[in-house]
Design a protein around this motif. Sequence first.
Motif, short mmCIF file in Angstrom:
data_model
loop_
_atom_site.label_atom_id
_atom_site.label_comp_id
_atom_site.label_asym_id
_atom_site.label_seq_id
_atom_site.Cartn_x
_atom_site.Cartn_y
_atom_site.Cartn_z
N SER A 1 -1.02 3.64 -7.46
CA SER A 1 -0.73 4.98 -6.92
C SER A 1 -1.83 5.47 -5.99
O SER A 1 -1.71 6.52 -5.37
N ILE A 2 -2.93 4.71 -5.90
CA ILE A 2 -4.05 5.09 -5.05
C ILE A 2 -3.97 4.34 -3.73
O ILE A 2 -3.64 3.15 -3.70
N LYS A 3 -4.23 5.03 -2.64
CA LYS A 3 -4.26 4.36 -1.34
C LYS A 3 -5.28 3.23 -1.37
O LYS A 3 -6.38 3.39 -1.89
N LEU A 4 -4.87 2.09 -0.82
CA LEU A 4 -5.67 0.87 -0.93
C LEU A 4 -7.08 1.06 -0.36
O LEU A 4 -8.07 0.68 -0.99
N LYS A 5 -7.17 1.65 0.82
CA LYS A 5 -8.48 1.86 1.44
C LYS A 5 -9.33 2.78 0.59
O LYS A 5 -10.55 2.56 0.44
N SER A 6 -8.72 3.81 0.04
CA SER A 6 -9.45 4.76 -0.80
C SER A 6 -9.95 4.09 -2.06
O SER A 6 -11.09 4.30 -2.49
N LEU A 7 -9.11 3.24 -2.67
CA LEU A 7 -9.50 2.52 -3.88
C LEU A 7 -10.71 1.62 -3.63
O LEU A 7 -11.71 1.67 -4.35
N ARG A 8 -10.62 0.81 -2.59
CA ARG A 8 -11.68 -0.16 -2.32
C ARG A 8 -12.98 0.50 -1.86
O ARG A 8 -14.05 -0.07 -2.02
N SER A 9 -12.86 1.70 -1.29
CA SER A 9 -14.07 2.41 -0.85
C SER A 9 -14.90 2.87 -2.04
O SER A 9 -16.09 3.18 -1.89
N ASP B 1 0.85 -1.19 0.00
CA ASP B 1 0.00 0.00 0.00
C ASP B 1 0.89 1.24 0.00
O ASP B 1 1.05 1.93 1.01
N GLU B 2 1.49 1.48 -1.15
CA GLU B 2 2.43 2.60 -1.28
C GLU B 2 1.81 3.77 -2.03
O GLU B 2 2.49 4.72 -2.41
N GLY B 3 0.52 3.66 -2.30
CA GLY B 3 -0.16 4.75 -2.99
C GLY B 3 -0.27 6.00 -2.14
O GLY B 3 -0.31 5.93 -0.91
N THR B 4 -0.30 7.14 -2.78
CA THR B 4 -0.36 8.42 -2.06
C THR B 4 -1.65 9.19 -2.36
O THR B 4 -1.96 10.15 -1.67
#
Length: 588
Positions: A411-419, A332-335
């Motif tokens: 590049s997207i935060k994992l939690k943000s992507l899945r939400s 989870d290296e997305g910013t």
Amino acid sequence: MASKTGNAFDFNLFKRLLKYTDPYKKTFYLVGVAAVLLSVASVLRPYLLKVTIDQAIVPQDYSELLYYILLMSGVLLAEVLFQFCFIYFANWLGQEVVRDLRVNLFEHMLQFKMKYFDKSAVGRLVTRAVSDIETIASIFSQGLFMIISDLLKMLVILGVMFYQSWQLTLLVLTVLPFIMYATRVFQKKMKIAFEEVRTQVANLNTFVQERITGMKIVQLFTREKEEYENFKNINDKHRKAWVKTVWYNSIFFPIAEMSTSITIGLIVWFGGLRAIESDAVSLGVIIMFIELSQMLFKPLRQIADKFNTLQMGMVAANRVFGVLDTRSTIKDEGTKEVKDLRGDIEFKDVRFSYVDDEEVLKGVSFKANAGETIAIVGATGAGKSTVINLLNRFYEINGGQIFIDGLDINSIKLKSLRSQIAVVLQNVFLFADTIMNNITLENPEVTEEDVINAAKRIGIHEFIETLPNGYYYNVKERGAMLSSGQRQLISFLRAFVSNPSILVLDEATSSVDSYSEQLIQDATDKITQGRTSIVIAHRLATIKKADKIMVMEAGEIVEMGTHQELLQKENGYYKNLYEVQFKAEEAV
């Protein structure tokens, strides 16, 4: 990491475990002080008994006798107080440590890739998170501090004994090396035995968990007798592992008891001769040495017993840290934080394999424009579900790129992507909780009013209201109180309430009745409006309405187009599939 089986003790593992006591240093030191005071107080009693015999009972001094009785009573009360502090705070510390460790372990497991769970038995993970961690608590409550207390007690006893009579002390010590050697051998054997015990406990938990979960299959295929025999075999291995520990205990403890009795005999023989010949040893000293020798060997036996507890806890810690040391998390290296995505999706030459050298996706490329509904069809194993698993980053791709709104999903935060992505699976999982909590997943931002309004919009409010307690009906484990169609409807509502930018339906209507299918179809029409939707389905109605149909075979896209376009292809894969499967369904 872990010590090799058979090593008596792993200090590196022990030091790592002790780090969990850092937030509770004051309690840790309090238990240590209580252990020291308890050791001193317990040795004072036989010493005072010796003084009482020599200075009050033998000379028949009643006033001195009363004084020493009161003094011993005070020491006894102090010993009770120290023992209370020692036992209570040692156990308290153990429970605090395992609470923190269990939280740490569960948090770590929440981050694991799906690949880890694909390969790991649920029963084993439950054993690690529950019984193994509970066993670790015994390191503090019955192992570590008990051993420290016993060692301190032995040192104080030896000091008092040497002070009173070095000859009798040396006599006692002649038996000590034999006991220590037996203890050492016992510890090594028990370490191996407890490794086997924990392995068999995990095997037993795994077997029972899987058979209870799959009891319907067991009964449908009349496997009761076979599974009963399998259970008997596994349970027998579990019994044999425990019997081995009992065997070692049954050898060691009688040897220890015999050694204690021999020591008492030597004290009475040698001390009695000295007392008769020269009065060099008093009656009080002989009685004190008898009691002190028992107190010396009893901690030694207890150390062996407590070391068993310590070893069992260390074996459990070894297994728990084995899970904690597993590096199987999605990077989870997305910013970038994303919200209200348009929903443009692009796969560029995506390659993926669940098992090395066995590609499931072989260079898949496609685009889905915002608001479009993309249907994916193909035979089982074609790679349909893999596409949505990779979109959610449940697995890492081997090659290529996946974009959403032009952003690489890495590049997207994992939690943000899945939400931003809601998934309705074919096999719906519901927790043993109310319908309301299964829909909101206890998200404080989703209110009861939101849920009811959403249910009314997609047409399932009336269905829920017919259930006992309505939205607060407890569906029990895995939603057992609902039919498969009802579970699907709850799953649709859960997806709708999350207000996703992208909706994924993974064969969500493949196992429901016609009434539920119509409700789901109506719900699908409403919740896919204005959203990019990816639909993996066998049902004709959903596929015919799709803006684009993607046909997959053996991990590759073989055809793409609208329903009518694909039907125009001579000998096309989709056309053949339609004629064989969908035409029959349409006729029905």
